[in-house]
Design a protein around this motif. Structure first.
Motif, mmCIF file in Angstrom:
data_model
loop_
_atom_site.group_PDB
_atom_site.id
_atom_site.type_symbol
_atom_site.label_atom_id
_atom_site.label_comp_id
_atom_site.label_asym_id
_atom_site.label_seq_id
_atom_site.Cartn_x
_atom_site.Cartn_y
_atom_site.Cartn_z
ATOM 1 N N PRO A 1 0.785 -1.240 0.000
ATOM 2 C CA PRO A 1 0.000 0.000 0.000
ATOM 3 C C PRO A 1 0.820 1.294 0.000
ATOM 4 O O PRO A 1 0.247 2.373 -0.118
ATOM 5 C CB PRO A 1 -0.842 -0.112 1.281
ATOM 6 N N THR A 2 2.152 1.205 0.082
ATOM 7 C CA THR A 2 2.992 2.410 0.069
ATOM 8 C C THR A 2 2.731 3.216 -1.206
ATOM 9 O O THR A 2 2.941 2.713 -2.303
ATOM 10 C CB THR A 2 4.495 2.044 0.129
ATOM 11 N N LYS B 1 -0.017 3.944 -2.514
ATOM 12 C CA LYS B 1 -1.205 3.518 -3.261
ATOM 13 C C LYS B 1 -2.448 3.693 -2.397
ATOM 14 O O LYS B 1 -2.793 2.810 -1.597
ATOM 15 C CB LYS B 1 -1.075 2.045 -3.681
ATOM 16 N N LYS B 2 -3.098 4.831 -2.582
ATOM 17 C CA LYS B 2 -4.248 5.207 -1.751
ATOM 18 C C LYS B 2 -5.376 4.181 -1.788
ATOM 19 O O LYS B 2 -5.934 3.825 -0.758
ATOM 20 C CB LYS B 2 -4.796 6.555 -2.231
ATOM 21 N N LYS B 3 -5.686 3.734 -3.011
ATOM 22 C CA LYS B 3 -6.833 2.822 -3.162
ATOM 23 C C LYS B 3 -6.618 1.503 -2.427
ATOM 24 O O LYS B 3 -7.511 1.009 -1.744
ATOM 25 C CB LYS B 3 -7.096 2.540 -4.662
ATOM 26 N N ALA C 1 -4.555 0.995 0.063
ATOM 27 C CA ALA C 1 -4.529 1.272 1.500
ATOM 28 C C ALA C 1 -5.954 1.346 2.054
ATOM 29 O O ALA C 1 -6.258 0.775 3.111
ATOM 30 C CB ALA C 1 -3.762 2.560 1.777
ATOM 31 N N GLU C 2 -6.843 2.043 1.327
ATOM 32 C CA GLU C 2 -8.253 2.169 1.742
ATOM 33 C C GLU C 2 -8.914 0.801 1.838
ATOM 34 O O GLU C 2 -9.591 0.489 2.819
ATOM 35 C CB GLU C 2 -9.032 3.032 0.734
ATOM 36 N N LYS D 1 -7.764 -1.177 4.814
ATOM 37 C CA LYS D 1 -8.345 -0.634 6.048
ATOM 38 C C LYS D 1 -9.754 -1.158 6.257
ATOM 39 O O LYS D 1 -10.191 -1.388 7.374
ATOM 40 C CB LYS D 1 -8.358 0.905 6.000
ATOM 41 N N ALA E 1 0.107 -0.409 6.455
ATOM 42 C CA ALA E 1 -0.331 0.976 6.278
ATOM 43 C C ALA E 1 -0.994 1.420 7.571
ATOM 44 O O ALA E 1 -1.455 0.579 8.356
ATOM 45 C CB ALA E 1 -1.311 1.088 5.115
#
Ligand code: THG
Length: 280
Positions: free
Chosen positions: A29-30, A32-34, A36-37, A40, A68
């Motif tokens: 996820p480093t 990479k917003k999507k 990481a989301e 979560k 993340a």
């Protein structure tokens, strides 16, 4: 020295003089917003998709990293490893800074994994190396310690030596040790690339071990990262790199690896190189 890792009905071998093996980096996820989301929220759709895409693009081993902010790695790392096993037979590289998460991921992986990673800190060696010995897996050793990442070749080589000695004293065979000479951003330190390449050459010569690098680190903060990554990768292959962590979906990357292997005698008669063009 030959390092062997395994997935279901799938064995991958790498080492000095053998063709370069690709560890796919995308499940991370480093930056990479999507992804990481999703992690979560406990979802694994992108993980599944990236495992399939990388295997199809030529990854030999799949790196799985779910680290993340806001992600419980001890829960998500084993879940992600299981998901990847559902969609590909490729061996897995279990990537976490949290030893408990690594332990839990190993519990769901019935084959021979690559553990990413141990480093020269006393605490890291005490936690990770017995786990490697017990489970019979292979392990990546980062050439850094409590003082951080050394700026010079000599200190990195001596940390590699220390970890190898400690691992061997516990009965871990040298074949199962993969040294990471550490690629750092060349944007913040113009000598970073040279230090990594020189360390690779020394570690390869002195210890004969398999080696890895998170190649994409070299290009952080620069334009046209793929270009920098590909050139650094071929230089590293000349210096002994055996199993880079890279994005196999990058245009031209696989071709560059096959070309480099052929040119340094790691692909006799160019059979792997030629096979790219046969497929096309
Ligand atoms: N050594 C070892 N393991 C490692 C690293 C290493 N694991 C993690 C990392 N370094 C290697 N993997 C990556 C994964 C992604 C990126 C770099 C290294 C990367 N990502 C883009 C970013 O952050 O901007 C996002 C790319 C995208 O959106 O597609 O650069 O050194 N043993």
């Amino acid at each position: 020295m030959v390092t062997v890792v395994r997935g279901k009905d799938c064995e991958v071998r790498f080492g000095l003089g053998l063709p370069t093996v690709i560890i796919g980096e995308r499940i991370n996820p480093t930056g990479k917003k999507k992804l990481a989301e999703e992690l979560k929220e406990g979802k694994l759709n992108i993980v599944e998709e990236d495992a399939i895409k990388q295997a199809e693009a030529g990854a030999d081993i799949i790196d799985v990293n779910v680290g993340a902010v806001g992600v419980d790695e001890e829960e998500m790392l084993p879940r992600a490893v299981k998901k990847v096993m559902e969609v590909t037979n490729k061996p897995i590289c279990i990537d976490s800074a949290n030893p408990r998460a690594i332990k839990k991921a190993l519990e769901v992986y019935p084959y021979k994994a690559l553990i990413n990673s141990v480093n020269g800190e006393e605490r890291s060696m005490e936690e990770i190396l017995p786990l490697v010995k017990e489970s019979g897996n292979a392990v990546i050793c980062l050439t850094m310690d409590e003082k951080g990442i050394p700026k010079d070749v000599e200190t990195r080589v001596s940390i590699a030596r220390k970890i190898i000695q400690r691992a061997e004293s516990l009965g871990i065979p040298r074949d199962d040790i993969v040294v990471d000479c550490l690629a750092m951003a060349a944007a913040t330190d113009s000598s970073a690339g040279k230090i990594t390449l020189e360390t690779l050459r020394r570690v390869t010569e002195e210890f004969g071990v398999s080696t890895t690098l998170g190649v994409s680190n070299i290009s952080f903060g620069m334009p046209n990262r793929a270009l920098l990554n590909i050139h650094f990768l071929t230089m590293a292959i000349f210096n002994g790199l055996t199993a880079p962590i890279v994005d196999p979906l990058v245009d031209g990357l696989l071709e560059a690896i096959r070309a480099a292997d052929f040119l340094v005698g790691r692909d006799p008669y160019g059979m792997n190189y030629i096979s790219i063009y046969r497929k096309k």
